[in-house]
Design a protein around this motif. Structure first.
Motif, short mmCIF file in Angstrom:
data_model
loop_
_atom_site.label_atom_id
_atom_site.label_comp_id
_atom_site.label_asym_id
_atom_site.label_seq_id
_atom_site.Cartn_x
_atom_site.Cartn_y
_atom_site.Cartn_z
N GLN A 1 31.85 81.21 38.07
CA GLN A 1 33.02 81.79 37.40
C GLN A 1 34.07 82.19 38.44
OE1 GLN A 1 31.80 80.67 34.22
NE2 GLN A 1 33.33 82.22 33.72
N ARG A 2 35.33 82.15 38.03
CA ARG A 2 36.44 82.62 38.87
C ARG A 2 37.27 83.60 38.08
NH1 ARG A 2 38.75 76.83 41.13
NH2 ARG A 2 36.81 76.23 42.18
N ALA A 3 37.66 84.70 38.74
CA ALA A 3 38.51 85.68 38.06
C ALA A 3 39.90 85.12 37.88
CB ALA A 3 38.55 86.97 38.87
N ILE A 4 40.52 85.35 36.72
CA ILE A 4 41.92 85.01 36.55
C ILE A 4 42.69 86.28 36.24
CG2 ILE A 4 41.80 82.61 35.76
CD1 ILE A 4 41.99 83.91 32.90
N ASP A 5 44.01 86.21 36.41
CA ASP A 5 44.85 87.37 36.09
C ASP A 5 44.95 87.53 34.59
OD1 ASP A 5 45.39 88.09 38.65
OD2 ASP A 5 47.17 86.80 38.81
N GLY A 6 44.84 88.75 34.13
CA GLY A 6 45.09 89.03 32.71
C GLY A 6 44.00 88.47 31.82
N PHE A 7 44.35 88.36 30.56
CA PHE A 7 43.40 87.89 29.55
C PHE A 7 44.15 86.96 28.62
CE2 PHE A 7 40.41 89.34 25.86
CZ PHE A 7 39.61 88.21 26.05
N PRO A 8 44.24 85.67 29.03
CA PRO A 8 44.98 84.75 28.16
C PRO A 8 44.23 84.50 26.86
CG PRO A 8 44.05 83.59 30.07
CD PRO A 8 43.67 85.03 30.21
N ARG A 9 44.96 84.05 25.86
CA ARG A 9 44.29 83.59 24.64
C ARG A 9 43.75 82.20 24.94
NH1 ARG A 9 46.22 80.27 20.04
NH2 ARG A 9 45.01 80.82 18.20
N PHE A 10 42.46 82.15 25.20
CA PHE A 10 41.85 80.87 25.55
C PHE A 10 41.25 80.29 24.29
CE2 PHE A 10 42.34 80.73 30.11
CZ PHE A 10 42.18 79.39 30.35
N GLY A 11 40.01 79.97 24.30
CA GLY A 11 39.39 79.50 23.07
C GLY A 11 39.63 78.04 22.82
N THR A 12 39.08 77.56 21.72
CA THR A 12 39.11 76.14 21.41
C THR A 12 40.32 75.79 20.57
OG1 THR A 12 37.87 76.56 19.41
CG2 THR A 12 36.60 76.05 21.36
N HIS A 13 41.11 76.80 20.20
CA HIS A 13 42.20 76.56 19.24
C HIS A 13 43.43 75.99 19.91
CE1 HIS A 13 42.44 80.37 21.12
NE2 HIS A 13 41.71 81.00 20.24
N LEU A 14 43.56 76.17 21.27
CA LEU A 14 44.69 75.65 22.03
C LEU A 14 46.01 75.87 21.31
CD1 LEU A 14 42.88 72.60 23.58
CD2 LEU A 14 43.30 74.86 24.56
N HIS A 15 46.63 74.79 20.81
CA HIS A 15 47.99 74.98 20.28
C HIS A 15 48.02 75.47 18.83
CE1 HIS A 15 46.68 70.84 19.69
NE2 HIS A 15 47.30 70.93 18.54
N HIS A 16 46.85 75.76 18.22
CA HIS A 16 46.90 76.34 16.87
C HIS A 16 47.27 77.80 16.95
CE1 HIS A 16 45.02 72.91 14.93
NE2 HIS A 16 44.12 72.89 15.89
N PRO A 17 48.18 78.24 16.08
CA PRO A 17 48.45 79.69 16.05
C PRO A 17 47.24 80.42 15.46
CG PRO A 17 49.67 78.58 14.30
CD PRO A 17 48.99 77.50 15.10
N PRO A 18 47.14 81.73 15.69
CA PRO A 18 46.03 82.48 15.07
C PRO A 18 46.10 82.36 13.55
CG PRO A 18 47.23 83.83 16.68
CD PRO A 18 48.03 82.58 16.49
N PRO A 19 44.95 82.47 12.87
CA PRO A 19 44.95 82.31 11.41
C PRO A 19 45.65 83.47 10.69
CG PRO A 19 42.81 83.09 12.17
CD PRO A 19 43.62 82.79 13.40
N GLN A 20 46.09 83.21 9.46
CA GLN A 20 46.59 84.28 8.59
C GLN A 20 45.42 85.18 8.23
OE1 GLN A 20 49.71 84.95 7.35
NE2 GLN A 20 50.45 83.37 8.78
N ILE A 21 45.64 86.48 8.30
CA ILE A 21 44.59 87.42 7.95
C ILE A 21 44.96 88.09 6.62
CG2 ILE A 21 43.32 89.48 8.73
CD1 ILE A 21 42.94 86.95 10.50
#
Ligand SMILES: Nc1nc2c(c(=O)[nH]1)N[C@H]1C(S)=C(S)[C@@H](COP(=O)(O)O)O[C@H]1N2
Ligand SMILES: [Mo]
Length: 223
Positions: free
Chosen positions: A7-27
């Motif tokens: 593992q390598r540390a990165i700056d901050g906490f990006p929104r990673f995940g498998t969704h890539l260019h999908h916006p977050p779902p409607q809640i």
């Protein structure tokens, strides 16, 4: 600071995940978590039900299977074990023992954890990060946080938790990139078949393009 192998540390906490260019779902306005599967009856966990459960804080790093780690995050919520003992165990028929748990998000995402891993004392049903309610980037309104397992186990936007008495079918089981069923970061259990060390260099090359795509995903869709 020591990170798990590869593992390598990165700056901050990006929104990673498998969704890539999908916006977050409607809640939904009044989001609930359905608890189902091998229970004598299903249970709907509302926000006020959750608010009655004992809470704790958890300081942890977060490790994506692609090799980046976000460090020093402070989560708040209820441990999965507490939820299980207080709300789920009373709904088990005598002799039924849960072996696998499926976590599902409002975007259709799913992850599976074996019972023992989900019951570890660092597994949270989390609704706050660094003193704020979860943002849509990081799993609003509620997500699973299991920092000893790779990010892909940590389902965001939880809408359903299912309790199983055997391994649920894994549609990706024949893929060379099939997920490891335990996904423990310190054992580098990245994939079911490929040793972690083999995929490391490939993933490391993908981190910055994935980061760019993920950043796009957090942008609001036009209109
Ligand atoms: N609902 C949902 N949860 C998800 C994902 C997703 O696409 N949808 N991606 C997973 C993966 S692969 C990772 S690495 C983490 C990323 O968490 P983050 O977006 O808060 O950085 O979320 C996990 N949980
Ligand atoms: Mo990930």
């Amino acid at each position: 600071m020591t990170l798990p192998p590869g593992q390598r540390a990165i700056d901050g906490f990006p929104r990673f995940g498998t969704h890539l260019h999908h916006p977050p779902p409607q809640i939904p306005a009044d989001p609930v978590i359905e608890l189902g599967g091998a229970l004598t009856e299903p249970l709907t966990l509302t926000e006020s039900d959750r608010a009655q459960l004992p809470r704790r804080e958890l300081a942890a790093d977060f490790h994506c299977v692609a090799g980046w780690s976000a460090t020093d995050l402070l989560w708040e919520g209820t441990t999965f074990e507490t939820l299980y003992r207080l709300r789920v165990e009373p709904l088990l028929a005598p002799g039924v023992s849960i072996t696998h748990i499926v976590f599902q998000g409002f975007d259709g995402y799913r992850s599976v954890a074996v019972f023992e891993d989900a019951m570890a004392d660092d597994v949270l049903i989390a609704d706050r990060l660094d003193g704020q309610p979860l943002t849509s980037d990081h799993g609003a309104p509620v997500r699973l946080v299991s920092p000893s397992q790779y990010g892909f186990v940590n389902t965001k936007h939880l809408c359903r938790i299912e309790f199983h008495t055997s391994a649920p079918p894994d549609p990706d089981r024949f893929s060379p990139l099939a997920a490891h069923p335990r996904a423990r970061v310190w054992a580098e259990e990245r994939h079911r078949y490929l040793p972690g060390r083999v995929v490391r260099p490939i993933y490391h090359r993908l981190i910055s393009p994935i980061r760019a795509l993920s950043a796009r995903g957090s942008r609001k869709p036009p209109g």
